[in-house]
Structure formats: C-alpha cells, structure tokens
Design an enzyme around this catalytic site. Structure first.
Site, PDB file in Angstrom:
ATOM      1  N   ASP A  13       0.805  -1.234   0.000  1.00 63.55           N
ATOM      2  CA  ASP A  13       0.000   0.000   0.000  1.00 63.55           C
ATOM      3  C   ASP A  13       0.834   1.278   0.000  1.00 63.55           C
ATOM      4  O   ASP A  13       0.275   2.383   0.073  1.00 63.55           O
ATOM      5  CB  ASP A  13      -0.992  -0.018   1.170  1.00 63.55           C
ATOM      6  CG  ASP A  13      -2.065  -1.065   0.954  1.00 63.55           C
ATOM      7  OD1 ASP A  13      -2.531  -1.194  -0.196  1.00 63.55           O
ATOM      8  OD2 ASP A  13      -2.417  -1.766   1.909  1.00 63.55           O
TER       9      ASP A  13
ATOM     10  N   ASP B 173      -6.637  -5.388  -4.768  1.00 61.25           N
ATOM     11  CA  ASP B 173      -6.424  -4.008  -4.308  1.00 61.25           C
ATOM     12  C   ASP B 173      -5.129  -3.428  -4.892  1.00 61.25           C
ATOM     13  O   ASP B 173      -5.003  -2.217  -5.095  1.00 61.25           O
ATOM     14  CB  ASP B 173      -6.317  -3.929  -2.778  1.00 61.25           C
ATOM     15  CG  ASP B 173      -7.259  -4.851  -2.023  1.00 61.25           C
ATOM     16  OD1 ASP B 173      -7.638  -5.902  -2.582  1.00 61.25           O
ATOM     17  OD2 ASP B 173      -7.596  -4.551  -0.875  1.00 61.25           O
TER      18      ASP B 173
HETATM   19  N1  GLY Z   1      -6.957  -2.426   0.611  1.00 58.65           N
HETATM   20  C1  GLY Z   1      -7.526  -2.875   1.825  1.00 58.65           C
HETATM   21  C2  GLY Z   1      -8.987  -2.724   1.887  1.00 58.65           C
HETATM   22  O1  GLY Z   1      -9.608  -2.330   0.905  1.00 58.65           O
HETATM   23  O2  GLY Z   1      -9.540  -3.005   2.949  1.00 58.65           O
END
Ligand code: GLY
Length: 379
Positions: free
Chosen positions: A91, A152
């Site tokens: 992330d 994600d």
């Molecule tokens: N990327 C983590 C979530 O969407 O919870």
C-alpha cells in the site's frame, strides 16, 4: 447550488474542522457506528487518503489552510519513509501517490517528487521474481502471504507507471505490467466477477487458487475488491494503452452495476445473503464511482455503453449524497456513513472509512470540476 456543489461544500467545511481536530494524527475508520474517526500517528495503510483529501480541498478552494495541512502530511510521510515505519506492504502506492506525488503534481515540488520516487523503489522491493508478482502483505517467504496477490494492488501500480515516466527506468513499468497481466488472468473470473486474492507457488510461480481475505467466502465477489479492479485496470490502460485493460475494467464495471441493490449502493459482498442488517459498503461504491468516471474518461466517444455508465454513475452518486452522506449531520467527522472495513473479522462493519470519504470527494470533484485525483499527471 447543484447537489454536487452542496456535497462538496459540506466536505470542505468538515475537512477544515477536522484539520484542527486531528492535529498531526491521521484518520483511519470509525468504530462507534459513524461519529468520529480512530486516529493514528501515520502508521496505517490508509493514511494517504487524508493527505489526498487535503490536496483535493486545496485544489478546489485555493484555501491556503488546506495547502499547509496537506504539506504537513507530506513531511510526516517523509519522516515515515526515513524511519521505515510500517512500510513493509504494497500500500506504499496509496500512501505516496496521494501525498508526495500529489504535491509534485500540484506544485512541482522537487523534494516531493524525489520522495515519491524513493517510495516507488520501496514498492519494487515487494517484487517476487520467481512468481513475477508483487507480494501484498507480510515478509518474503511468509507461509500464508508469500505467494499471494490481491486485487487491491491494482491501485498501487500507478506509482510505478509514474516512476517509469519520470525516470525512463523500464523496470518499474515492466513489473507493473507483468503484475497487471497476472491479476487479469487469475483474479478476474470468466463471468466478470473477481477473486479478492490468488495464491502462487512461491518457488516456481505455479498458480494454486483463489480465495478471499475480507470477502464473504472464497468464491464470492467482495464488492470493494471489484471496485479496486474497475479503477485499477482503467489506470493501467491509461498508462499503457493496452486495450485488454480497458476491456477488463469495463467487464468488472458491468458486473458491479448488474449486481447492485435498488438504491445503487453496494452491500459488502455480492454473494452475502441479503437480510435485515446486512452491511453495506458505501466505500466500495465511492471507489467504483470514481473509477467509472476514470473509465468514462478513457472510453471512445462513440462507445455505445457510455450513456448507460453515465446514467448509473449519476444514480449511484445521488444515492450516496442523499442517503449515505452526513450533509444533515454537521457535527460528525466523516463524509459518508455505512462503510464496511472487514465484516467477517468484526472490524468496523457500519462505519466511516477514510478511503470512502476520499473517493466520494474525488468523484464529486470529477463530476463538478474535472479534478481527477493524483493517480497520474494530466495528459
Ligand atoms: N486495501 C484494503 C482494503 O480495501 O480493505
């Protein structure tokens, strides 16, 4: 005033007040059913969204109070980078696209550009050569997560495409493309739904199978994952012009739209049984709307699906504003209610999510003003 303008004004007013309330802390999710945010000292995966909201508010209003607060968050991200605090995950793309890269895009601040490039290098350290993918979570070789990709991650790749544009170093782009191809092949299913995550053999990269981390069950379609895919594949198309990514984004968008309930805002998983009390995930719908606006920006003018997508975006955004926003609740901190972080895990099933607020504001500003967030430089 249009409904979008009213919603934007409300967002500006709440964000301005939140600057004073949050101080140097960063909002994550609420845990009290949607009144106030849990704060952290810039050590969560979500902290870039607050930075991105401040930059959006500044771009829209020109108010220096937002600029100063946004620039302070970038300094906090510099300190986080230098301390190497909680950056051992994919992330990094979210964190540094919406903070340092945003400052570079808006102000051409060279120090911010350098910071975003160093963050891209840190993301490259998540590349796993045997399987040719970015490992989302955990240390290399981790028995559960070492061979795992997650949908994600498609939203973290733009930091790498951008780093290639800035430096000419092909490694960033090649890795992002290989990862996007792998995600398209293994995370997107034949019926246009998606797995949240997929596993590969860590030694030889052989595919093992899909499952979920935050969805209802292993074969289900977690709505937020599907939304990450819509937006993420559209962005891969913007950077590469490979039409397979455009088609993938459209396929995921069609599935999302054809499985929405009457009020146009997603439940937390498309396969979760719908009964009284089934949680929504308004944040999935906010991401989806911003992503679909990006997709529309990229689709051919003559594409026959344009009108359908445009109509459904307006319906979904109207529903978010009229049924989920906090416009009539001046004293709360969040912008949209009824997000879900991790329903099965019991974390914030009916709460504010800072990323929901970020994408809601991004979508409003796209609709009202053509401000598109910080995933790429204007082209
Ligand atoms: N990327 C983590 C979530 O969407 O919870």
């Amino acid at each position: 005033m249009s409904v979008w303008q009213t919603a934007i004004e409300d967002a500006l007013q709440k964000t301005r007040r939140n600057i004073g309330k949050f101080g140097d802390q960063f909002p994550h999710v609420s845990t009290d059913g949607g009144r106030s945010y849990e704060l952290n000292a810039n050590e969560d995966w979500t902290d870039g969204f607050w930075s991105g909201m401040l930059w959006l508010c500044y771009e829209h209003s020109g108010d220096d109070a937002f600029r100063q607060a946004a620039a302070r968050t970038v300094e906090s991200f510099r300190e986080r980078y230098e301390a190497d605090r909680v950056l051992d995950h994919h992330d990094i793309g979210f964190l540094y696209s919406l903070s340092a890269k945003a400052q570079w895009i808006i102000e051409k601040d060279e120090a911010a550009r350098q910071l975003a490039l160093r963050a891209a290098d840190k993301l490259m350290a998540r590349w796993r050569e045997p399987g040719q993918y970015f490992q989302a979570w955990g240390p290399a070789g981790d028995s559960v997560n070492g061979g795992r990709i997650i949908i994600d991650c498609m939203m973290n790749l733009p930091l790498l495409y951008w780093a290639f544009e800035q430096t000419g170093d092909e490694r960033y782009r090649q890795a992002a493309v290989l990862h996007a191809d792998k995600s398209r092949r293994y995370l997107v299913r034949g019926d246009d739904s998606s797995y949240h995550t997929f596993h590969f053999d860590q030694k030889n990269g052989e595919p093992i199978g899909g499952d979920t981390a935050q969805g209802y069950t292993n074969g289900s379609t977690w709505t937020r994952g599907q939304a990450w895919g819509v937006y993420g594949f559209a962005l891969s198309y913007r950077y590469t012009e490979d039409r397979l990514y455009l088609e993938t984004s459209k396929r995921l968008a069609r599935f999302f739209l054809s499985h929405l309930p009457e009020d146009e805002v997603a439940y937390w998983d498309f396969n979760a049984p719908i009964e009284a009390g089934t949680p929504r995930d308004s944040s999935a719908s906010a991401i989806f709307c911003a992503g679909l606006l990006e997709l529309l920006d990229l689709m051919d003018e003559s594409d026959p699906e344009r009108a359908y997508f445009e109509r459904r975006i307006r319906l979904a955004m109207e529903s978010l504003v009229l049924n989920y926003s906090t416009i009539n609740e001046p004293n709360v901190e969040g912008l949209i209610k009824r997000g879900s972080y991790h329903v099965r895990g019991g974390s914030s099933p009916d709460d504010f999510m800072i990323w929901g607020d970020y994408y809601y504001l991004e979508a409003l500003l796209r609709l009202e003003k053509g401000i598109k967030g910080y995933w790429y430089e204007d082209r």
